[in-house]
Design a protein around this motif. Structure first.
Motif, PDB file in Angstrom:
ATOM      1  N   UNK A 133       0.830  -1.217   0.000  1.00  0.00           N
ATOM      2  CA  UNK A 133       0.000   0.000   0.000  1.00  0.00           C
ATOM      3  C   UNK A 133       0.863   1.265   0.000  1.00  0.00           C
ATOM      4  N   UNK A 138       1.151   3.857  -2.854  1.00  0.00           N
ATOM      5  CA  UNK A 138       0.032   4.773  -3.123  1.00  0.00           C
ATOM      6  C   UNK A 138       0.332   6.173  -2.582  1.00  0.00           C
ATOM      7  N   UNK A 139       1.116   6.209  -1.488  1.00  0.00           N
ATOM      8  CA  UNK A 139       1.314   7.483  -0.788  1.00  0.00           C
ATOM      9  C   UNK A 139       2.125   8.469  -1.631  1.00  0.00           C
ATOM     10  N   UNK A 147      -6.860  -2.467  -0.953  1.00  0.00           N
ATOM     11  CA  UNK A 147      -7.421  -1.666   0.133  1.00  0.00           C
ATOM     12  C   UNK A 147      -8.948  -1.735   0.059  1.00  0.00           C
ATOM     13  N   UNK A 159      -7.345  -6.878   7.079  1.00  0.00           N
ATOM     14  CA  UNK A 159      -6.819  -5.743   6.311  1.00  0.00           C
ATOM     15  C   UNK A 159      -7.926  -4.704   6.133  1.00  0.00           C
ATOM     16  N   UNK A 203     -10.591  -4.197   8.062  1.00  0.00           N
ATOM     17  CA  UNK A 203     -10.876  -3.537   9.341  1.00  0.00           C
ATOM     18  C   UNK A 203      -9.795  -2.491   9.629  1.00  0.00           C
ATOM     19  N   UNK A 204      -8.554  -2.818   9.274  1.00  0.00           N
ATOM     20  CA  UNK A 204      -7.433  -1.897   9.521  1.00  0.00           C
ATOM     21  C   UNK A 204      -7.569  -0.624   8.682  1.00  0.00           C
ATOM     22  N   UNK A 205      -7.780  -0.773   7.374  1.00  0.00           N
ATOM     23  CA  UNK A 205      -7.801   0.424   6.514  1.00  0.00           C
ATOM     24  C   UNK A 205      -9.024   1.306   6.767  1.00  0.00           C
ATOM     25  N   UNK A 234      -6.589   5.787   9.907  1.00  0.00           N
ATOM     26  CA  UNK A 234      -6.038   5.216   8.677  1.00  0.00           C
ATOM     27  C   UNK A 234      -6.958   5.414   7.472  1.00  0.00           C
ATOM     28  N   UNK A 275      -5.695   7.912   4.807  1.00  0.00           N
ATOM     29  CA  UNK A 275      -4.423   7.508   4.200  1.00  0.00           C
ATOM     30  C   UNK A 275      -4.595   6.295   3.282  1.00  0.00           C
ATOM     31  N   UNK A 276      -5.513   5.425   3.615  1.00  0.00           N
ATOM     32  CA  UNK A 276      -5.671   4.216   2.813  1.00  0.00           C
ATOM     33  C   UNK A 276      -6.972   4.217   2.001  1.00  0.00           C
TER      34      UNK A 276
END
Lengths: 95, 484
Positions: free
Chosen positions: A38, A41-42, B308, B358, B360-362, B367, B370-371
């Motif tokens: 990921x 992407x930043x 994502x 993944x 749940x995290x993003x 977050x 950012x994601x």
């Protein structure tokens, strides 16, 4: 990007999953590998770009606010692991 | 009988030269003979199939049959089917007898297309090899050491091995096209919203799309026709009548502008796959098409953006599997939380749990921007690349996957390498475009598919572009020797 074991435990709680301690380390490593892809992407400038939630930029279709479903309770509850008198049974929540 | 085309089968059924019962029994016999090794079906439904075949024969005797009436079909086990076990390849749903039909299954019942059974798949469609199924891996009919691709690997294998004449599939990140490529069959994923998602077990709802898996483009056009159409029970179903997908079959493609994206032929593409794809492009030139160089500069961002967004949607969709209303429940739960956590931990496989985590995290606080939001912006950039490319071409062509089918076990322990192999298919799902995989030869003895990507709602044109190629090649007619 590397995750800590404590972060993985927190994510597991959010996901409603319990992590087998024997698999904790391997899972942490695999999740870290996924998050690593990921990072690229930043570096991309996305200023001024609208987020896209749907292909074709569709919006939710509305329908008349009326009852369309018929009662399937018995059929649906016949699939439940535990049901009785029309109720789904779970462990006691309130003392 | 399994070497007949669907059109030939249909003609013989309509003229009553063969019966649906005989045809269905022929496939059931082949399933008995070959599927214990191939493992392409999770459930075979011989009684239902023969009962439906009898209905079909009665309709055909009365002259009331549709052109597909009486032709058997295999449904991917992601489509709910009334009274039939519907597992989505998961232990979580091992005991789930669906109380209703998916729209796609409903249609095949209305037309009396005998249902042979439910095909194997990666658990909850999360995978590219069919190895993550709770019911074990499906083998590739061309080479039993190889995976059939995934997640619709069972569907691709039954078509390639002649264990069903028609099969349904679903494609979230390439799950129709990549197995079609690996098994040497034709597969089409239509424009998002074309096929109703009603009763199709949800993985990532803004990507999930049903489609057809067959030997030829003409057959795909026939099958897609009965799968497509507006359905008010799917809130993202396109509010328009399905086009006539067979209408353009037979039209000349002289002057067709084929966009060839430079980014689809960069390092990482196996030389033998590139060779097969470039040979196919030359065939198109011989048919009067013109090759034009186009660019898809954000192609490499598609894989991270997808991994994502799709897990984020999955973490929400799969929260319904809680051990309360249906599906697997752990033994002796000590509390409600213990019931949820252990039922999910024991009922779901490793890859599914990883993707839920993944997701749940993003989506979690801190977050999200950012994601998740970032990935949604990249999604638009990827879509805009296609829009721009289609200003100068009618169709985009390239490889479906960077390699032919890989070996069973080769990537199953390395999720990221499996994700990265979806680099050509995923951008199409981000954009929601229609696309196909068409058999275009072999590399190292394993099939290679040619990727056709079209503008929105261009299915009829795409199917004809594939059909024209299939008039001058016979890759789609070939069968693995073991299964002839």
């Amino acid at each position: 990007m590397s995750l800590q074991k404590t972060e993985v435990d927190a994510i597991a709680r959010l996901a409603g999953i319990s992590v087998d301690p024997a698999e904790g380390e391997q899972l942490t490593a695999k999740l870290s590998n996924v998050l690593a892809i990921f990072q690229q992407m930043q570096a991309i400038d996305t200023n001024g770009i609208e987020p896209m939630a749907h292909p074709l930029d569709q919006v939710q279709r509305l329908r008349e606010d009326c009852i369309t479903e018929t009662n399937h309770r018995e059929a649906y509850q016949s699939l439940a692991p535990k049901a009785e008198n029309g109720l789904y049974l779970v462990p006691q929540v309130i003392d | 009988m399994h070497t007949l085309s669907i059109k030939e089968m249909s003609d013989k059924l309509q003229k009553r030269e063969i019966t649906s019962v005989d045809l269905t029994q022929h496939y059931l016999n082949r399933i008995d003979q070959y599927d214990p090794t191939l493992n392409a079906y999770v459930t075979v439904t011989p009684e239902l199939a023969l009962e439906m075949a009898n209905q079909a024969d009665a309709l055909l005797d009365a002259g009331k049959g549709h052109r597909l009436t009486g032709i058997p079909i295999a449904h991917k086990d992601i489509f709910c089917s009334l009274g039939i076990k519907t597992t989505c390849g998961s232990k979580m749903l091992d005991n789930f007898i669906s109380p209703y039909d998916a729209k796609v299954v409903e249609m095949t019942r209305e037309l009396a297309m005998p249902i042979l059974g439910k095909t194997n798949m990666d658990e909850f469609a999360m995978g590219s090899s069919t190895e993550s199924s709770y019911y074990g891996a499906t083998l590739n009919p061309w080479d039993h050491q190889a995976v059939p691709g995934g997640s619709s690997g069972g569907a691709a294998a039954v078509i390639a091995a002649g264990l069903a004449p028609l099969a349904t599939g679903s494609d979230t990140g390439g799950s129709i096209r990549q197995p079609a490529s690996f098994c040497g069959i034709t597969g089409i994923k239509p424009t998002y919203g074309t096929v109703s998602r009603y009763g199709m077990i949800a993985y990532a709802s803004s990507f999930d799309q049903g489609g057809a898996m067959t030997r030829s483009a003409q057959e795909a056009a026939w099958l897609l026709q009965v799968m497509a159409g507006f359905d008010e029970r799917d809130s993202t179903s396109l509010e328009q009548d399905a086009a006539d997908f067979s209408q353009q079959l037979g039209q000349s493609i002289k002057g067709l502008k084929i966009g060839v994206p430079a980014e689809y032929f960069e390092s990482g593409l196996d030389a033998s796959v590139e060779q097969a794809v470039r040979t196919a492009l030359s065939e198109y030139e011989a048919l009067g098409a013109e090759l034009i160089s186009v660019n898809l500069p954000n192609k490499d961002l598609a894989v991270p953006a997808y991994y994502v967004l799709a897990p984020a949607e999955a973490s929400s969709n799969l929260s319904r599997f809680d051990g309360v209303r249906y599906g697997y429940r752990c033994d002796n739960p000590q509390s409600l939380e213990d019931l949820y956590h252990r039922s999910r931990s024991e009922g779901l496989g490793a890859e599914v749990k990883r993707r839920i985590m993944v997701g749940a995290y993003v989506l979690s606080a801190g977050y999200y921007d950012a994601y998740y939001l970032k990935a949604q912006k990249l999604r638009r950039m990827v879509r805009d690349d296609f829009t721009k490319a289609f200003e100068s071409c009618d169709v985009i062509m390239g490889p479906v996957a960077p390699t032919p089918a890989f070996n069973i076990g080769e990537k199953s322990d390395d999720p990221v390498s499996m994700y990265l192999a979806d680099l050509y298919t995923i951008p199409v799902n981000l954009a929601g475009l229609p696309a196909m995989s068409v058999p275009a030869g072999f590399a190292k003895g394993r099939p290679v598919g040619l990727h056709l990507i079209g503008p929105y709602h261009s299915e009829a044109a795409l199917l004809n572009i594939a059909h024209q190629y299939q008039q001058v090649t016979d890759w789609h007619c070939q069968m693995p020797a073991t299964y002839k």
